[in-house]
Scaffold this motif. Structure first.
Motif, PDB file in Angstrom:
ATOM      1  N   ARG A 147     -18.619   0.588   5.758  1.00 40.98           N
ATOM      2  CA  ARG A 147     -18.902   1.734   6.614  1.00 40.98           C
ATOM      3  C   ARG A 147     -17.638   2.603   6.793  1.00 40.98           C
ATOM      4  NH1 ARG A 147     -22.301   4.360  10.718  1.00 40.98           N
ATOM      5  NH2 ARG A 147     -24.115   3.189  10.188  1.00 40.98           N
ATOM      6  N   LEU A 148     -16.499   1.953   6.929  1.00 37.19           N
ATOM      7  CA  LEU A 148     -15.239   2.697   7.055  1.00 37.19           C
ATOM      8  C   LEU A 148     -14.932   3.472   5.767  1.00 37.19           C
ATOM      9  CD1 LEU A 148     -12.950   0.178   8.992  1.00 37.19           C
ATOM     10  CD2 LEU A 148     -13.407   2.541   9.682  1.00 37.19           C
ATOM     11  N   VAL A 149     -15.140   2.799   4.636  1.00 38.05           N
ATOM     12  CA  VAL A 149     -14.874   3.465   3.356  1.00 38.05           C
ATOM     13  C   VAL A 149     -15.820   4.661   3.165  1.00 38.05           C
ATOM     14  CG1 VAL A 149     -14.930   3.177   0.839  1.00 38.05           C
ATOM     15  CG2 VAL A 149     -13.924   1.396   2.272  1.00 38.05           C
ATOM     16  N   GLU A 150     -17.108   4.445   3.476  1.00 35.55           N
ATOM     17  CA  GLU A 150     -18.079   5.552   3.356  1.00 35.55           C
ATOM     18  C   GLU A 150     -17.692   6.716   4.239  1.00 35.55           C
ATOM     19  OE1 GLU A 150     -21.892   3.934   4.452  1.00 35.55           O
ATOM     20  OE2 GLU A 150     -21.694   2.427   2.843  1.00 35.55           O
ATOM     21  N   THR A 184      -7.650   0.863  -0.278  1.00 29.14           N
ATOM     22  CA  THR A 184      -8.196  -0.425   0.148  1.00 29.14           C
ATOM     23  C   THR A 184      -7.094  -1.482   0.066  1.00 29.14           C
ATOM     24  OG1 THR A 184      -8.988  -0.784  -2.077  1.00 29.14           O
ATOM     25  CG2 THR A 184     -10.563   0.081  -0.499  1.00 29.14           C
ATOM     26  N   ASP A 185      -7.224  -2.441   0.940  1.00 26.15           N
ATOM     27  CA  ASP A 185      -6.140  -3.406   1.129  1.00 26.15           C
ATOM     28  C   ASP A 185      -6.726  -4.819   1.147  1.00 26.15           C
ATOM     29  OD1 ASP A 185      -3.738  -4.571   1.759  1.00 26.15           O
ATOM     30  OD2 ASP A 185      -3.746  -3.951   3.869  1.00 26.15           O
ATOM     31  N   PRO A 186      -6.703  -5.500   0.007  1.00 26.91           N
ATOM     32  CA  PRO A 186      -7.270  -6.850  -0.004  1.00 26.91           C
ATOM     33  C   PRO A 186      -6.442  -7.825   0.832  1.00 26.91           C
ATOM     34  CG  PRO A 186      -6.245  -6.347  -2.126  1.00 26.91           C
ATOM     35  CD  PRO A 186      -6.115  -5.117  -1.280  1.00 26.91           C
ATOM     36  N   ILE A 187      -7.104  -8.542   1.729  1.00 30.24           N
ATOM     37  CA  ILE A 187      -6.418  -9.521   2.584  1.00 30.24           C
ATOM     38  C   ILE A 187      -7.135 -10.854   2.399  1.00 30.24           C
ATOM     39  CG2 ILE A 187      -5.833 -10.110   4.981  1.00 30.24           C
ATOM     40  CD1 ILE A 187      -5.853  -6.999   5.437  1.00 30.24           C
ATOM     41  N   VAL A 207       0.867  -1.174   0.000  1.00 32.52           N
ATOM     42  CA  VAL A 207       0.000   0.000   0.000  1.00 32.52           C
ATOM     43  C   VAL A 207       0.906   1.227   0.000  1.00 32.52           C
ATOM     44  CG1 VAL A 207      -2.042  -1.035   1.028  1.00 32.52           C
ATOM     45  CG2 VAL A 207      -0.214  -0.241   2.508  1.00 32.52           C
ATOM     46  N   LYS A 208       0.340   2.384  -0.297  1.00 38.03           N
ATOM     47  CA  LYS A 208       1.180   3.555  -0.509  1.00 38.03           C
ATOM     48  C   LYS A 208       1.424   4.301   0.800  1.00 38.03           C
ATOM     49  CE  LYS A 208       1.668   6.994  -4.153  1.00 38.03           C
ATOM     50  NZ  LYS A 208       1.876   8.225  -3.418  1.00 38.03           N
ATOM     51  N   ALA A 213      -5.122   2.197   5.077  1.00 33.89           N
ATOM     52  CA  ALA A 213      -5.406   1.098   4.157  1.00 33.89           C
ATOM     53  C   ALA A 213      -6.487   0.254   4.812  1.00 33.89           C
ATOM     54  CB  ALA A 213      -4.145   0.290   3.906  1.00 33.89           C
ATOM     55  N   ILE A 214      -7.683   0.336   4.254  1.00 31.31           N
ATOM     56  CA  ILE A 214      -8.828  -0.335   4.864  1.00 31.31           C
ATOM     57  C   ILE A 214      -8.908  -1.745   4.297  1.00 31.31           C
ATOM     58  CG2 ILE A 214     -11.319  -0.207   5.259  1.00 31.31           C
ATOM     59  CD1 ILE A 214     -11.032   2.863   4.710  1.00 31.31           C
ATOM     60  N   GLY A 215      -8.782  -2.711   5.193  1.00 36.46           N
ATOM     61  CA  GLY A 215      -8.690  -4.098   4.760  1.00 36.46           C
ATOM     62  C   GLY A 215     -10.044  -4.679   4.403  1.00 36.46           C
ATOM     63  N   PHE A 216     -10.059  -5.568   3.412  1.00 35.89           N
ATOM     64  CA  PHE A 216     -11.256  -6.371   3.184  1.00 35.89           C
ATOM     65  C   PHE A 216     -10.851  -7.785   2.809  1.00 35.89           C
ATOM     66  CE2 PHE A 216     -11.458  -6.601  -1.468  1.00 35.89           C
ATOM     67  CZ  PHE A 216     -10.650  -5.531  -1.855  1.00 35.89           C
TER      68      PHE A 216
END
Lengths: 356, 335
Positions: free
Chosen positions: A268-271, A282-285, A247-248, A254-257
């Motif tokens: 909700r965090l992204v909104e 966003t951070d795909p996990i 992530v940068k 970096a909001i994980g999903f």
């Protein structure tokens, strides 16, 4: 306290997994300014409660924020001819141990160095090899008989490293994993004093994350929150590592999903980030997150959990590097997320109505 | 105490099959405790109630030693009546060659090996079999799922003792002896004899949840570094019971660790600190039970762990009892 000052203090303190006491006192000092109650649980996690202003006719809800305060470190295994052999606590990278300055926490704190045999006395093969743990040793400068008076098997060793401000907004130091998250949580609590929030907030500095998420496991069980957010570090962009895997740094939280993260918590965090114009990524996990979120999610009957990663370069070295602005953004995002929690969200998550 | 150790180590009890061991322990512990129960997994949970003492905070203390031992389990029976098997717990193939095993009903088998492709080939478990002396499959009284343990009688070597299953019957013996010698205590002391430690600390997990202790000490064996060309480790036989700092699964609660070390010093009991790079004990599971337990480990230095001939020092064993009795008799100081 300003986030930079707090992070500097936390980073320079010693607190290997299982031995977090001195860091805990720094956290207590800072969190107690904003919290209504502070307690330390059996394992040593610090739990600060900031009460929400819930309406009487609604169930009392709570959110737990977790950042771990332990750091990876070393442990004396043997005294040998005036030198110390050691083992690692948590995932230390042997490549970066050579020639480090350390503090040996014996009957008194002793400065020491991880010794390195000079290149002149090595064979070509040795020079090209990562030195294995059983060939490494520490020199504190004491003769053999005096050494045994001050140091015993099992004494903890930490890396000695000053917090450094790099040019621009970046800082570098040890144990940003995960004390930077503790700094974010502190910033969130501070920010919350200017906002109204209905839900109780448990701000938790967990212990023993680096040796198996143990503080999160037990503190979550004790608190039994309705929802939880873990804050930990994620690999920041750097040379030699694919952009896909990083992530940068400076790009915001970096909001994980992924399976470890409740989809509604994620969205909700992204909104929230979008509506308050907080830079984020966003951070795909795809599987195990390897963070406190992994333990929190399956505690008791299960807890809707989210994970925010702090973009960080050079993880598990003593020169971890991150952006201060990212930390402020995370603190602010957490506070705004909390301030907007209402019973409708609990219903959307399908939370039980049990406790009022 | 040697009679007790002999009786316990020679009993049959691979993980999941601890019944015989449990019966022996029940028989010995009954008159020294106030309550005895067996939980659904098979853990033997016994309680010695505390007598309140002014000025001493009463705690709920759990001592844990596991009853199970490693063993083998039959996975396949061939046409001629040879039995293929796999491990129950951490069995090393090397220790199996030339060994005898015994089943729950007392019948014996010997372990054989297919012809190795190369003379010095490292033995593999899937190339071995158990021969129970059956003339043919029709006359075989064994089936898939039958479990066997090593056969190896206890031998008193004087200062040192050797037997199978010191891991962790020596812990069981120490708990029993402690229950016997502990006259009064201000604490509610749970002596818990756990099952299935060797297959993942499973008995400790459930018994700790049930008991809900404040403080816990597991008593188990640890490795040593005192044999020829051993892996470097600062633990030796005869230098006293070892107080664990860390193993692969856990960091001991520093308060419990210090409480044990300070008590040992006060009583003049020799001790050593232990940093174990492989393996773990019941304390790992107990530590993270519910909202967390202050957990430590008192280890008995043991050579050749997980072989049929383990070895301990009798002084270490007796000193462990002395230390535990001392710990349980006074206040718990977790500093």
């Amino acid at each position: 306290m300003q986030i930079k000052e707090f992070l500097k203090k936390l980073s320079e303190a010693s607190g290997v997994s299982g031995y977090e006491a001195s860091v805990r006192e720094l956290v207590r000092e800072e969190f107690s300014q904003y919290a209504d109650e502070i307690q330390v649980d059996t394992m040593g996690s610090l739990i600060a409660l900031k009460r929400g202003e819930a309406k009487d006719d609604l169930p009392r809800r709570s959110i737990m924020l977790a950042g771990h305060m332990d750091e990876i470190g070393l442990l004396v295994t043997k005294l040998e001819k005036g030198f110390l052999r050691f083992a690692t606590v948590g995932g230390f990278d042997l490549r970066v141990l050579l020639a480090q300055q350390v503090v040996v926490h014996g009957r008194r704190d002793l400065p020491g160095i991880i010794a390195t045999r000079p290149p002149h006395v090595l064979t070509r093969e040795d020079r090209e090899q990562v030195v294995p743990l059983d060939k490494l040793f520490i020199d504190v400068g004491l003769p053999e008989d005096e050494l045994s008076q001050w140091v015993r098997v099992g004494d903890v060793i930490t890396i000695r490293r000053q917090f450094t401000e790099l040019a621009g907004d970046l800082v570098s130091g040890k144990a940003f994993d995960d004390r930077a998250a503790v700094a974010c949580i502190g910033h969130c609590l501070q920010h919350l004093t200017t906002l109204k929030h209905a839900w109780d907030v448990y701000a938790v500095a967990t212990v023993q994350e680096e040796v198996g998420l143990k503080g999160a496991l037990t503190s979550t069980f004790g608190i039994a929150p309705d929802i939880g957010i873990a804050i930990d570090v994620g690999h920041g962009n750097m040379l030699g590592v694919s952009e896909m895997d990083t992530v940068k740094v400076g790009g915001g939280p970096a909001i994980g999903f992924g399976p470890n993260i409740h989809p509604l918590m994620y969205s909700r965090l992204v909104e929230t980030a979008k509506s308050y114009e907080i830079a984020h990524q966003t951070d795909p996990i795809p599987g195990r997150s390897g963070t406190d979120a992994w333990a929190m999610q399956v505690t008791r009957e299960g807890i809707p959990t989210a994970l925010i990663s702090i973009p960080l370069r050079y993880m598990h070295t003593s020169v971890e590097t991150l952006s201060l602005k990212d930390l402020e953004r995370i603190g602010r995002l957490l506070a705004l997320f909390i301030a907007n929690l209402e019973e409708a969200f609990a219903e959307e998550l399908g939370l039980k109505k049990a406790h009022t | 105490m040697k009679e007790l150790i002999k009786e316990l180590t020679e009993a049959f009890g691979p993980s999941g099959n601890e019944d015989a061991v449990r019966e022996i322990i029940k028989k010995h512990v009954a008159e020294h405790v106030d309550e005895v129960r067996v939980d659904p997994l098979g853990n033997l949970i016994t309680l010695k109630k505390g007598k309140p003492k002014s000025g001493v905070q009463s705690r709920k203390i759990m001592l844990a030693a596991h009853m199970d031992e490693i063993g083998v389990i039959i996975s396949y029976v061939d046409d001629k009546g040879f039995l293929r098997f796999t491990r129950v717990g951490g069995v090393f193939p090397l220790t199996l060659l030339g060994s005898r095993v015994v089943f729950a009903d007392g019948s014996t088998g010997v372990i054989g090996r297919e012809k190795p492709e190369k003379r010095d080939e490292f033995p593999r478990m899937d190339k071995m079999y158990i021969d129970v002396g059956a003339v043919d499959k029709e006359h075989l009284n064994r089936k898939v799922g039958d479990v066997a343990a090593f056969v190896r009688p206890f031998v008193d070597l004087g200062q040192r003792l050797t037997a199978k299953a010191f891991d962790d019957r020596i812990g069981c013996a120490i708990l029993l002896q402690t229950a016997l010698e502990l006259k009064t205590t201000p604490h509610d002391v749970y002596f818990v004899f756990t099952v299935q430690e060797e297959v993942g600390l499973r008995g400790a997990l459930t018994s700790a949840f049930g008991v809900e202790p404040d403080v816990a000490i597991a008593v188990d064996v640890t490795l040593t570094g005192d044999t020829p060309e051993a892996h470097p480790m600062a633990v030796s036989l005869g230098a006293g019971p070892a107080i664990k700092v860390k193993d692969r699964g856990m960091l001991a609660h520093s308060g419990v660790k210090n409480w044990m070390a300070n008590t040992a010093e006060r009583l003049g009991v020799p001790y050593q600190f232990e940093v174990l790079e492989g393996g773990t004990t019941d304390a790992m599971a107990i530590q993270t039970s519910r909202a967390g337990v202050a957990a430590g480990v008192l280890s008995i230095p043991c050579r050749y762990v997980h072989s049929p001939s383990e070895m301990v020092d009798y002084d270490d064993v007796q000193n462990a009892v002395k230390l535990l009795v001392g710990l349980l008799s006074g206040p718990v100081d977790l500093g």
